[in-house]
Design an enzyme around this catalytic site. Structure first.
Site, PDB file in Angstrom:
ATOM      1  N   GLY A  29       0.659  -5.000   0.904  1.00 31.27           N
ATOM      2  CA  GLY A  29      -0.572  -5.087   0.114  1.00 31.27           C
ATOM      3  C   GLY A  29      -0.381  -5.803  -1.215  1.00 31.27           C
ATOM      4  N   GLU A  43      -0.682  -9.373  -0.373  1.00 32.18           N
ATOM      5  CA  GLU A  43      -2.104  -9.597  -0.044  1.00 32.18           C
ATOM      6  C   GLU A  43      -2.965  -9.633  -1.305  1.00 32.18           C
ATOM      7  OE1 GLU A  43      -1.737  -6.311   2.788  1.00 32.18           O
ATOM      8  OE2 GLU A  43      -2.705  -7.576   4.278  1.00 32.18           O
ATOM      9  N   GLU A  85       4.869  -5.100   7.233  1.00 32.05           N
ATOM     10  CA  GLU A  85       4.118  -4.020   7.897  1.00 32.05           C
ATOM     11  C   GLU A  85       4.574  -3.716   9.317  1.00 32.05           C
ATOM     12  OE1 GLU A  85       2.721  -6.355   6.004  1.00 32.05           O
ATOM     13  OE2 GLU A  85       1.091  -5.510   4.812  1.00 32.05           O
ATOM     14  N   ALA A 108       0.873  -1.169   0.000  1.00 33.76           N
ATOM     15  CA  ALA A 108       0.000   0.000   0.000  1.00 33.76           C
ATOM     16  C   ALA A 108       0.917   1.227   0.000  1.00 33.76           C
ATOM     17  CB  ALA A 108      -0.886  -0.011   1.230  1.00 33.76           C
TER      18      ALA A 108
END
Ligand code: CO8
Length: 256
Positions: A107, A110, A130, A62
Site C-alpha cells: 500500500g 500504491e 502482497e 497496509a
C-alpha cells in the site's frame, strides 16, 4: 489527527504519515484521517507533499495485523477504502508529490503511485510483496503499476514480490529523481515551489487534462485538451502571464 502531521508554508503543505510502531503501515484509521484531510485541505495550498515520518519508512504497506482475520467482504471493503482515498489524491485539483523516504511497500508503493510525481531518498525501497502474504495489491496497484512502468516489469514485480532499490526505481521510471536522505525534503519543497510559481489554474487544468486523457482515444483526448486550452483564455492569469512575457516583467498570478 492521530496519525498525520501536517505543516503549511508558502502554499506548500507537507503531510507526514506517522505510525512509528508499524513503519507507518496504513490501518483503517489512518486511511480515514487521510480521506478527511484531503476533503478539507486548505484552499490556499497549491501543492501537497506526502511523506513518511522518520527516516526509515514512507509507508510499509497496509497494516497486516488489521488484515489478518478479515473475510472476503471485509477485505473488499478495506481495499475499497484505500482505493477511494488514493483516487481522491490522484484527482485532487492540486499537484501531489510523494517524497518517498524509505520503505514504500504494498500500500505504500500504491500510495506513492497515486501521487502526481514521485521522488525518493537513496535508501528508499519499492515493492508489491502482497502475493507473498496470500493477497494481491488491493489499493489499485495492479492498475497503476502497469500504467506507470509497463506491463512486463509490473507483472514481474507483482508475481515475485521483489523489492527494488531507489536506483532501480529511477531506471524503470517509477520515480523521477533520487536524493541523499538528508536532502529529500528540501528537494521536494524546491520542486513544489517551482510549481507554486506557475499560474495555479493552468496547473490545475493541466492535471485535469493529463488524468482525463490517459484513458481516452487519441481524437477524444485531443478534443478534450482543446476545450480546456480554450478555458485558459477565460482566466486573468493567462492575460497576466502573456503580458508579463511581452513586457519582460515577472508575472504575478492571482489564481483568477
Ligand atoms: N503492517 C503491520 N505492521 C508492520 C508492517 C505492516 N505492513 N510493516 C512493518 N510492520 C511492523 C513490524 O511488524 C514490526 O513490529 P514489531 O516491532 O511489533 O515486531 C515493526 O513494524 C518494525 O518492522 P520490522 O521489525 O519488520 O523492521 P525491519 O527493518 O526488520 O523490516 C520491512 C522492515 C522489510 C518493511 C518489514 O517490516 C516488512 O516486510 N514489512 C511488511 C511489508 C509488506 O509486506 N507490506 C505489504 C503489506 S500488504 C499491503 O500493503 C496490501 C495493500 C492492499 C490492501 C488491500 C486490502 C484488502
Amino acid at each position: 489527527m492521530e496519525f498525520l502531521k501536517a505543516n503549511i508554508e508558502n502554499g506548500i503543505c507537507t503531510l507526514a504519515i506517522s505510525a512509528p510502531k508499524s513503519l507507518n503501515a496504513l490501518n483503517s484509521t489512518i486511511l480515514k484521517e487521510l480521506d478527511d484531510f484531503i476533503d478539507h485541505i486548505d484552499s490556499n495550498v497549491k501543492v501537497l507533499i506526502i511523506t513518511g515520518d522518520g527516516e526509515k519508512s514512507f509507508v510499509a504497506g497496509a497494516d497486516i495485523s488489521e488484515m489478518q482475520n478479515l473475510n472476503a467482504e471485509e477485505g473488499e471493503n478495506f481495499g475499497r477504502l484505500g482505493a477511494k482515498v488514493f483516487r481522491k489524491i490522484e484527482v485532487l485539483d492540486i499537484p501531489v508529490i510523494a517524497a518517498v523516504n524509505g520503505f514504500a511497500l504494498g500500500g505504500g508503493c500504491e500510495l506513492a503511485m497515486a501521487c502526481d510525481i514521485r521522488i525518493c531518498s537513496d535508501n528508499a525501497k519499492f515493492g508489491q510483496p502482497e502475493v507473498g502474504l496470500g493477497i494481491i495489491p488491493g489499493f489499485s496497484g495492479t492498475y497503476r503499476l502497469a500504467k506507470l512502468i509497463g506491463m512486463g516489469y509490473a507483472k514481474e514485480m507483482i508475481y515475485t514480490g521483489k523489492v527494488i532499490r531507489a536506483d532501480e526505481a529511477l531506471r524503470i521510471g517509477l520515480v523521477n529523481a533520487v536524493y541523499p536522505q538528508a536532502e529529500l525534503m528540501d528537494a521536494a519543497k524546491a520542486l513544489a515551489a517551482k510549481i507554486c510559481a506557475m499560474a495555479p489554474i493552468a496547473v490545475r487544468y493541466a492535471k485535469l487534462c493529463i488524468n482525463a486523457e490517459y484513458d481516452l482515444e487519441a481524437d477524444e483526448a485531443i478534443a478534450y485538451e482543446n476545450k480546456v486550452f480554450g478555458m485558459c483564455f477565460d482566466t486573468k492569469d493567462q492575460k497576466e502571464g502573456m503580458t508579463a512575457f511581452l513586457t519582460k516583467a515577472k508575472p504575478s498570478f492571482k489564481n483568477e
